[in-house]
Motif scaffolding. Structure first.
Motif, PDB file in Angstrom:
ATOM      1  N   LEU A   1      -8.298   5.114   3.809  1.00 28.82           N
ATOM      2  CA  LEU A   1      -8.036   4.183   2.600  1.00 28.82           C
ATOM      3  C   LEU A   1      -8.856   3.330   2.296  1.00 28.82           C
ATOM      4  O   LEU A   1      -8.731   2.122   3.194  1.00 28.82           O
ATOM      5  CB  LEU A   1      -6.463   4.106   3.024  1.00 28.82           C
ATOM      6  CG  LEU A   1      -5.747   3.272   1.713  1.00 28.82           C
ATOM      7  CD1 LEU A   1      -5.748   4.200   0.380  1.00 28.82           C
ATOM      8  CD2 LEU A   1      -4.952   2.677   1.927  1.00 28.82           C
ATOM      9  N   ASN A   2      -9.362   3.341   1.112  1.00 28.64           N
ATOM     10  CA  ASN A   2     -10.186   2.077   0.133  1.00 28.64           C
ATOM     11  C   ASN A   2      -9.459   1.344  -0.479  1.00 28.64           C
ATOM     12  O   ASN A   2      -9.145   1.865  -1.310  1.00 28.64           O
ATOM     13  CB  ASN A   2     -11.336   2.633   0.465  1.00 28.64           C
ATOM     14  CG  ASN A   2     -12.713   3.373   1.686  1.00 28.64           C
ATOM     15  OD1 ASN A   2     -12.650   2.584   2.195  1.00 28.64           O
ATOM     16  ND2 ASN A   2     -12.790   4.689   0.830  1.00 28.64           N
ATOM     17  N   SER A   3      -9.766   0.383  -0.461  1.00 29.22           N
ATOM     18  CA  SER A   3      -8.762  -0.261  -1.720  1.00 29.22           C
ATOM     19  C   SER A   3     -10.033  -0.310  -2.890  1.00 29.22           C
ATOM     20  O   SER A   3     -11.500  -0.675  -2.702  1.00 29.22           O
ATOM     21  CB  SER A   3      -9.186  -2.274  -1.353  1.00 29.22           C
ATOM     22  OG  SER A   3      -8.573  -2.900  -2.505  1.00 29.22           O
TER      23      SER A   3
ATOM     24  N   TRP B   1      -6.125   2.285  -5.654  1.00 31.70           N
ATOM     25  CA  TRP B   1      -6.645   2.661  -3.722  1.00 31.70           C
ATOM     26  C   TRP B   1      -7.672   3.948  -4.272  1.00 31.70           C
ATOM     27  O   TRP B   1      -7.120   4.560  -4.671  1.00 31.70           O
ATOM     28  CB  TRP B   1      -4.889   2.540  -3.284  1.00 31.70           C
ATOM     29  CG  TRP B   1      -4.778   1.254  -3.138  1.00 31.70           C
ATOM     30  CD1 TRP B   1      -3.384   1.096  -4.335  1.00 31.70           C
ATOM     31  CD2 TRP B   1      -4.869   0.703  -1.573  1.00 31.70           C
ATOM     32  NE1 TRP B   1      -3.583  -0.312  -3.423  1.00 31.70           N
ATOM     33  CE2 TRP B   1      -3.675  -0.307  -1.968  1.00 31.70           C
ATOM     34  CE3 TRP B   1      -5.941   0.345  -0.626  1.00 31.70           C
ATOM     35  CZ2 TRP B   1      -4.038  -1.736  -2.107  1.00 31.70           C
ATOM     36  CZ3 TRP B   1      -5.409  -0.661  -0.123  1.00 31.70           C
ATOM     37  CH2 TRP B   1      -4.759  -1.631   0.162  1.00 31.70           C
TER      38      TRP B   1
ATOM     39  N   ILE C   1       1.233  -0.914  -0.115  1.00 29.66           N
ATOM     40  CA  ILE C   1      -0.207  -0.118  -0.101  1.00 29.66           C
ATOM     41  C   ILE C   1       0.666   0.941   0.544  1.00 29.66           C
ATOM     42  O   ILE C   1       1.981   1.605   0.583  1.00 29.66           O
ATOM     43  CB  ILE C   1      -1.434   0.202   1.309  1.00 29.66           C
ATOM     44  CG1 ILE C   1      -2.201  -1.043   1.643  1.00 29.66           C
ATOM     45  CG2 ILE C   1      -1.527   1.390   1.611  1.00 29.66           C
ATOM     46  CD1 ILE C   1      -2.934  -0.706   2.140  1.00 29.66           C
TER      47      ILE C   1
END
Length: 147
Positions: free
Chosen positions: A51-53, A61, A7
């Protein structure tokens, strides 16, 4: 050689983008960090509160980036509320116009979702308030596949 993080660490990419803009750099005096200094005159702080995938496979992301413009009441001849607002407003302009920016192993674009939002922080004492204005932007980040 170490492998890239799965990430990406977003704040340095945002800091580089902001500091590449002369108007933003002038507004904050070139002072941009993830942490506030012990003594604040005026500066910008970059944070990533979410933070989102997007893809589930570590490639796409959507971080929520927050830039706080800060100003103390001790800067001679400066309205601290206005200064904090100006820093945040310049950050919003830069982040909102970011399209296909490449930084290290990622490419990103931005969209402002909130702000500037004025605020006053008295955590360092009621007699020494820090004025703040907050801007939040959502980035769409694509990470290059590892070789």
């Amino acid at each position: 050689m170490t492998a890239p993080a799965p990430i990406p660490w977003i704040p340095p990419a945002v800091r580089a983008l902001l500091l590449a803009d002369a108007d933003f750099t002038a507004a904050c005096g070139g002072r941009v960090s993830t942490r506030l200094p012990s003594t604040v005159t005026f500066c910008a702080q970059v944070r990533v509160p979410g933070l989102n995938s997007l893809s589930g496979d570590g490639v796409a992301w959507s971080p929520l980036v927050q830039v706080d413009g800060w100003c103390a009441t001790t800067v001679p001849g400066v309205d601290p509320e206005q200064k904090a607002w100006d820093i945040a407003a310049h950050a919003a302009r830069v982040l909102g116009r970011a399209r296909n920016i490449t930084w290290q192993d990622m490419t990103y674009s931005g969209r402002v979702v909130e702000g500037p939002i004025p605020d006053v922080d008295t955590s360092r004492g009621e007699s020494t308030p820090l004025y703040r204005a907050i801007v939040r932007a959502e980035l769409t980040v694509l990470v290059a596949a590892a070789p």
